[in-house]
Design an enzyme around this catalytic site. Structure first.
Site, PDB file in Angstrom:
ATOM      1  CD  GLU A 277      -2.816  -1.209   2.397  1.00 51.55           C
ATOM      2  OE1 GLU A 277      -3.802  -0.470   2.424  1.00 51.55           O
ATOM      3  OE2 GLU A 277      -2.504  -1.975   3.327  1.00 51.55           O
TER       4      GLU A 277
ATOM      5  CB  SER B 132      -5.611  -0.873  -0.563  1.00 52.82           C
ATOM      6  OG  SER B 132      -5.323   0.200   0.306  1.00 52.82           O
TER       7      SER B 132
ATOM      8  CB  SER C 178     -10.000   8.491   2.309  1.00 53.20           C
ATOM      9  OG  SER C 178      -8.900   8.057   1.546  1.00 53.20           O
TER      10      SER C 178
END
EC number: 6.3.2.4
Length: 374
Positions: free
Chosen positions: A14, A210, A349
């Protein structure tokens, strides 16, 4: 003014998301209160101050931090606590410390580890900062380590009476890698049946995030390739029931561990394509996915999600912030899918978006997190 080190990058899969998250946080941080210093960690584990401004990073390019002739190495003296950060000359990354002409960075009041995945969200950095004696934003060692491990998250939450998605863990080290697990097919199928599961299934790395390394498996032919993919990221593989439910994300904020954590109204990322919501859908196909805050559910159901998220945060001994991802079934049943102890801070986000909806701006949320760590 407080000097705050913003750590980003890291050695995990990530890495790119961390770079973009940190860039977003650096844009939003209140520079009348804090002096941010961006320190990056390359995929090779080098700590550097890069000549590239992290605020220029974008999800469109999935950036990777690398050391070049203009990068300056960062070295830490664990005996000096907040004064233990030293910076070398440009072009000396990787050279012996004696050749780096180190100079003090200046006193560091706090660290904001905007790091996702292994080496950043798993308790490793948290343990280093505890040893260094420097305050930091976010969950401590235990919550970080337990939260990133999907199997232990389930163990802890189940012990606290919190429903979780049915599934089990498989240790790839016990399987025949030479045959890409083909020799273990019957053994794996027997375990799936023993656990009462059936296709479709989800296969995921035990400590990933993710949606990296995650596969939806609809039949036997897809199972072994999915296991092999997940094993490339972690030896622990999670096989879960494919829940017919909506995934609802709840942002949690705790500025004082002596009181109940705060929760925002839960949100939902609506995926308009027919494909599994994988890494590309999550970060690079915004045209087919949209975040809705609050999620389009009855208020009673949303409150149930908030209650479950608060209980999960407390059960894991959370601190600072967390995002708790839940499944909401058609009958209103709520169960936890996973938790994120350092959720994404990119422009799309859910954590900052949810608190914006609650009236807490991105900048003010960062201010409160840093001040609470101090």
């Amino acid at each position: 003014m407080k000097r705050v080190v913003v750590l980003y990058g890291g050695r995990s899969s990530e890495h790119s998301i961390s770079c973009v998250s940190a860039g977003s946080a650096l844009k939003a941080i209140d520079r009348t209160l804090f002096e941010p210093v961006a320190i990056g960690i390359t995929k090779q584990g080098e700590w550097i101050i890069s000549n590239t401004d992290p605020t220029s990073y974008s999800l469109d390019s999935l950036p990777e931090l690398t050391a070049d002739e203009k990068s300056r190495p960062v070295v830490i003296d664990f005996t000096a606590h907040g004064d233990g950060f030293f910076v070398g000359e440009p072009g000396t990354v990787g050279k012996p410390v004696s050749e780096q002409n180190l100079q003090p960075l200046g006193h560091v009041d706090a660290v904001f580890p905007v790091l996702h995945g292994l080496g950043g969200e798993d308790g490793a950095i948290q343990g280093m900062l505890e040893t260094l004696g420097v305050p930091y934003v976010g969950c401590g060692i235990f919550a970080s380590a337990a939260g990133i491990d999907k199997r232990f998250t389930k163990v802890i939450l189940k012990a606290a009476g919190i429903p979780v998605a049915p599934g089990f863990a498989l240790d790839a080290r016990t399987l025949d890698a030479a045959s890409h697990f083909e020799a273990n097919k019957e053994q794996i199928l027997a375990r799936v049946e023993k656990e009462g599961l059936a296709f479709p299934l989800f296969v995921k790395p035990g400590d990933g995030g993710s949606s990296i390394g995650v596969s939806r498996v609809d039949n036997l032919e897809e199972l072994l390739p999915a296991l092999w993919l997940a094993a490339g990221y972690d030896h622990e593989i999670i096989i879960e029931k494919c829940i017919t439910a909506r995934e609802i994300e709840c942002a949690v904020l705790s500025l004082d561990q002596t009181v109940e954590p705060q929760t925002a109204w839960p949100g939902e990322v609506v995926n308009e394509s027919d494909t599994f919501y994988d890494f590309e859908q999550k970060y690079q196909s915004s045209s087919t996915s949209h975040a809705h805050v609050p999620a389009d559910l009855p208020q009673e159901t949303l409150q149930k999600v908030r209650d479950v998220a608060s209980r999960a945060f407390t059960a894991l001994n959370g601190r600072g912030l967390m995002r708790v991802d839940c499944f909401v079934e058609p009958d209103g049943t709520v169960m936890v899918n996973e938790v994120n102890t350092m959720p994404g801070f990119t422009a799309i986000s859910m954590w900052p978006m949810a608190w914006e909806h609650m009236g807490l701006s991105y900048t003010d949320a960062i201010t409160q997190l840093i001040n609470s760590s101090l």
